[in-house]
Scaffold this motif. Structure first.
Motif, PDB file in Angstrom:
ATOM      1  N   GLU A  18       0.963  -0.733   0.221  1.00  0.00           N
ATOM      2  CA  GLU A  18       0.038  -0.359   0.129  1.00  0.00           C
ATOM      3  C   GLU A  18       1.099   0.672   0.257  1.00  0.00           C
ATOM      4  OE1 GLU A  18      -3.165  -0.660   3.047  1.00  0.00           O
ATOM      5  OE2 GLU A  18      -4.092  -1.653   2.382  1.00  0.00           O
ATOM      6  N   ARG A  19       1.860   1.272   0.677  1.00  0.00           N
ATOM      7  CA  ARG A  19       3.111   2.129   0.610  1.00  0.00           C
ATOM      8  C   ARG A  19       3.499   2.410  -0.321  1.00  0.00           C
ATOM      9  NH1 ARG A  19       5.870   5.559   4.426  1.00  0.00           N
ATOM     10  NH2 ARG A  19       3.237   5.268   5.862  1.00  0.00           N
ATOM     11  N   ALA A  20       3.597   1.428  -0.940  1.00  0.00           N
ATOM     12  CA  ALA A  20       4.958   1.636  -2.367  1.00  0.00           C
ATOM     13  C   ALA A  20       3.688   2.219  -3.410  1.00  0.00           C
ATOM     14  CB  ALA A  20       4.969   0.747  -2.636  1.00  0.00           C
ATOM     15  N   SER A  21       2.330   1.810  -3.121  1.00  0.00           N
ATOM     16  CA  SER A  21       1.136   2.016  -4.296  1.00  0.00           C
ATOM     17  C   SER A  21       1.209   3.551  -4.171  1.00  0.00           C
ATOM     18  CB  SER A  21       0.004   1.618  -3.906  1.00  0.00           C
ATOM     19  OG  SER A  21      -0.464   2.234  -3.020  1.00  0.00           O
ATOM     20  N   GLU A  22       1.186   3.846  -2.722  1.00  0.00           N
ATOM     21  CA  GLU A  22       1.205   5.621  -2.090  1.00  0.00           C
ATOM     22  C   GLU A  22       1.900   6.497  -3.649  1.00  0.00           C
ATOM     23  OE1 GLU A  22       0.674   6.026   1.850  1.00  0.00           O
ATOM     24  OE2 GLU A  22      -1.594   5.497   1.641  1.00  0.00           O
ATOM     25  N   LEU A  23       3.290   6.029  -3.159  1.00  0.00           N
ATOM     26  CA  LEU A  23       4.199   6.998  -3.816  1.00  0.00           C
ATOM     27  C   LEU A  23       3.623   6.844  -5.435  1.00  0.00           C
ATOM     28  CD1 LEU A  23       7.551   5.526  -2.158  1.00  0.00           C
ATOM     29  CD2 LEU A  23       6.510   7.465  -1.735  1.00  0.00           C
ATOM     30  N   LEU A  24       3.034   6.006  -6.116  1.00  0.00           N
ATOM     31  CA  LEU A  24       2.628   6.318  -7.402  1.00  0.00           C
ATOM     32  C   LEU A  24       1.868   7.558  -7.946  1.00  0.00           C
ATOM     33  CD1 LEU A  24       2.722   2.631  -8.343  1.00  0.00           C
ATOM     34  CD2 LEU A  24       4.337   3.976  -8.630  1.00  0.00           C
ATOM     35  N   TYR A  25       1.649   8.068  -7.075  1.00  0.00           N
ATOM     36  CA  TYR A  25       0.821   9.220  -7.305  1.00  0.00           C
ATOM     37  C   TYR A  25       0.125  10.402  -6.358  1.00  0.00           C
ATOM     38  CZ  TYR A  25      -3.185   7.702  -4.209  1.00  0.00           C
ATOM     39  OH  TYR A  25      -3.992   7.075  -3.925  1.00  0.00           O
ATOM     40  N   VAL A  26       0.428  10.031  -5.317  1.00  0.00           N
ATOM     41  CA  VAL A  26       0.081  10.598  -3.903  1.00  0.00           C
ATOM     42  C   VAL A  26       0.686  12.767  -4.121  1.00  0.00           C
ATOM     43  CG1 VAL A  26       0.023  11.458  -1.267  1.00  0.00           C
ATOM     44  CG2 VAL A  26      -0.793   9.360  -2.080  1.00  0.00           C
ATOM     45  N   LEU A  28      -4.415  -0.893 -10.847  1.00  0.00           N
ATOM     46  CA  LEU A  28      -3.923  -0.523 -12.069  1.00  0.00           C
ATOM     47  C   LEU A  28      -2.721   0.843 -11.957  1.00  0.00           C
ATOM     48  CD1 LEU A  28      -5.259  -1.630 -14.823  1.00  0.00           C
ATOM     49  CD2 LEU A  28      -6.354   0.448 -15.484  1.00  0.00           C
ATOM     50  N   VAL A  29      -1.392   0.245 -13.076  1.00  0.00           N
ATOM     51  CA  VAL A  29      -0.565   0.937 -12.902  1.00  0.00           C
ATOM     52  C   VAL A  29      -0.188   1.427 -14.144  1.00  0.00           C
ATOM     53  CG1 VAL A  29       1.297   1.357 -12.216  1.00  0.00           C
ATOM     54  CG2 VAL A  29       0.151   0.451 -10.502  1.00  0.00           C
ATOM     55  N   ASP A  30      -0.223   3.114 -14.839  1.00  0.00           N
ATOM     56  CA  ASP A  30       0.142   3.035 -15.981  1.00  0.00           C
ATOM     57  C   ASP A  30       1.733   2.987 -15.931  1.00  0.00           C
ATOM     58  OD1 ASP A  30       1.696   4.415 -18.065  1.00  0.00           O
ATOM     59  OD2 ASP A  30      -0.020   5.822 -18.420  1.00  0.00           O
ATOM     60  N   THR A  31       2.560   1.896 -16.606  1.00  0.00           N
ATOM     61  CA  THR A  31       3.784   1.332 -16.482  1.00  0.00           C
ATOM     62  C   THR A  31       4.935   2.186 -17.347  1.00  0.00           C
ATOM     63  OG1 THR A  31       3.507  -0.236 -18.187  1.00  0.00           O
ATOM     64  CG2 THR A  31       3.204  -1.313 -15.782  1.00  0.00           C
ATOM     65  N   GLN A  32       4.297   3.073 -18.164  1.00  0.00           N
ATOM     66  CA  GLN A  32       4.848   3.679 -18.930  1.00  0.00           C
ATOM     67  C   GLN A  32       5.213   4.892 -17.970  1.00  0.00           C
ATOM     68  OE1 GLN A  32       3.381   5.210 -22.964  1.00  0.00           O
ATOM     69  NE2 GLN A  32       5.202   2.765 -23.259  1.00  0.00           N
ATOM     70  N   ALA A  33       4.427   5.733 -17.543  1.00  0.00           N
ATOM     71  CA  ALA A  33       4.621   6.988 -16.692  1.00  0.00           C
ATOM     72  C   ALA A  33       5.173   6.763 -14.586  1.00  0.00           C
ATOM     73  CB  ALA A  33       3.216   8.415 -16.415  1.00  0.00           C
ATOM     74  N   MET A  34       4.022   5.307 -14.835  1.00  0.00           N
ATOM     75  CA  MET A  34       4.343   4.971 -13.446  1.00  0.00           C
ATOM     76  C   MET A  34       3.710   5.394 -12.743  1.00  0.00           C
ATOM     77  SD  MET A  34       6.829   2.016 -13.237  1.00  0.00           S
ATOM     78  CE  MET A  34       7.632   1.444 -14.053  1.00  0.00           C
ATOM     79  N   THR A  35       2.273   5.664 -12.907  1.00  0.00           N
ATOM     80  CA  THR A  35       1.153   6.061 -11.567  1.00  0.00           C
ATOM     81  C   THR A  35       0.482   5.495 -11.662  1.00  0.00           C
ATOM     82  OG1 THR A  35       0.342   7.985 -13.833  1.00  0.00           O
ATOM     83  CG2 THR A  35       2.464   8.636 -12.618  1.00  0.00           C
ATOM     84  N   LEU A  36      -0.285   5.701 -10.508  1.00  0.00           N
ATOM     85  CA  LEU A  36      -1.355   4.925 -10.079  1.00  0.00           C
ATOM     86  C   LEU A  36      -2.573   5.449 -11.153  1.00  0.00           C
ATOM     87  CD1 LEU A  36      -2.710   2.279  -9.022  1.00  0.00           C
ATOM     88  CD2 LEU A  36      -3.203   4.557  -7.341  1.00  0.00           C
ATOM     89  N   LEU A  37      -3.636   4.510 -12.116  1.00  0.00           N
ATOM     90  CA  LEU A  37      -4.702   5.147 -12.448  1.00  0.00           C
ATOM     91  C   LEU A  37      -6.052   4.880 -11.613  1.00  0.00           C
ATOM     92  CD1 LEU A  37      -3.784   3.433 -16.452  1.00  0.00           C
ATOM     93  CD2 LEU A  37      -3.304   5.759 -15.408  1.00  0.00           C
ATOM     94  N   ALA A  38      -6.370   3.929 -11.375  1.00  0.00           N
ATOM     95  CA  ALA A  38      -7.444   2.545 -10.330  1.00  0.00           C
ATOM     96  C   ALA A  38      -6.593   2.385 -10.082  1.00  0.00           C
ATOM     97  CB  ALA A  38      -8.380   2.537 -11.805  1.00  0.00           C
TER      98      ALA A  38
END
Length: 298
Positions: free
Chosen positions: A189-197, A252-262
């Motif tokens: 969960e913490r790793a996923s937050e680094l993808l957009y927060v 759901l992760v955009d693996t090019q921009a490395m950002t969380l989509l959903a």
């Protein structure tokens, strides 16, 4: 800001204000995160049909750590074809009102007026867990996946120690193991937050994705599209269960921009779906020069 059941504590980094070589310079006046949440309203209305609700929550963060928040209800509509048929049989109402637990609930097909304002009750800075850090400190996060994992793991363990001790004041029989059983989930969960927060460097987001997808219990579900039609890699977090409730979440992760989509949340209690707490969030995160404003109604 977002609809999530994740819990974890923040990292605090000591050091100078010097920006490391791996830092990303701000590409706009604000880091903007827009979160749209879609869920089924938990109470049946009219003759017994259910409604889908949508809302949007937008945050703006300046590099100096100033923050603004905006919110708008986007309206309700029948959840399924069966619900739509019942709604039409009721005369196709556009508003619904009822009382529950002493509160008046009002729903409408029309979007609300929304609001925008300076975030109150919090210090300047970027929140990481329960700590606030500077933009420069965000840039100091590890860009190596294993180094980042160690940081996240150490921080989650520190939070667990604190949470377990605090829990004993109200639940003397609680044990640290009650939290440790979900240790891998907390790290993911913490790793996923680094993808957009927060506006962390691109290399940090890439490392965070590596941590996320290789954390024990995380499974790769392949390519998928979110409700906005955007493609990404779908990952399932470890399932969490406690006291008859079961939480399943997929990212759901955009693996090019490395950002969380959903983020897809499925919460059940005793096998029954927890309407209002389950649903899907879509995210749009990035730099902007546009000033904070009430979120759009679409």
């Amino acid at each position: 800001m977002r609809f999530t059941l994740a819990v974890a504590a923040g990292l605090i980094f000591a050091g100078t204000a010097a920006v490391p070589a791996s830092a990303d310079a701000p590409k706009g006046a604000y880091w903007r995160v827009e979160t749209t949440f879609t869920t089924t309203h938990p109470h049946a209305v009219g003759s017994g049909y259910y409604l889908t609700q949508r809302s949007v929550d937008t945050d703006w963060l300046s590099p100096e750590g100033k923050s603004w928040s905006g919110f708008r209800e986007l309206g309700a509509k029948p959840a399924t074809a069966k619900d739509e048929a019942a709604w039409r049989a009721d005369g196709s109402p556009t508003t619904w009102d009822y009382r529950t637990e002493g509160m008046k609930i009002h729903l409408s097909v029309k979007p609300g007026k929304g609001f925008i304002g300076v975030a109150k009750g919090q210090p300047d800075g970027f929140r990481l867990g329960e700590k606030y850090v500077t933009y420069q400190q965000l840039q100091s996060l590890p860009t190596d996946a294993e180094a980042l994992r160690k940081h996240l793991l150490a921080d989650v363990n520190a939070w667990i120690d604190e949470a377990a001790e605090e829990a004993k004041t109200t639940s003397p029989n609680s044990k640290k193991e009650d939290w440790l059983v979900n240790l891998d989930r907390y790290v993911a969960e913490r790793a996923s937050e680094l993808l957009y927060v927060n506006p962390v460097p691109d290399k940090v987001r890439a490392a965070a994705y590596q941590v996320l997808k290789t954390t024990k219990g995380v499974s790769d579900l392949g390519w998928a599209k979110d409700p906005l039609g955007r493609s990404g890699r779908k990952l399932a977090l470890p399932v969490s269960s406690s006291g008859g409730s079961v939480l399943k979440q997929q990212l759901l992760v955009d693996t090019q921009a490395m950002t969380l989509l959903a983020e897809y949340t499925d919460l059940k209690d005793g096998g029954k779906a927890m309407l209002g707490k389950s649903g899907v969030q879509t995210f749009r995160a990035g730099w902007t020069d546009g000033k904070p404003a009430v979120p759009g109604a679409s």
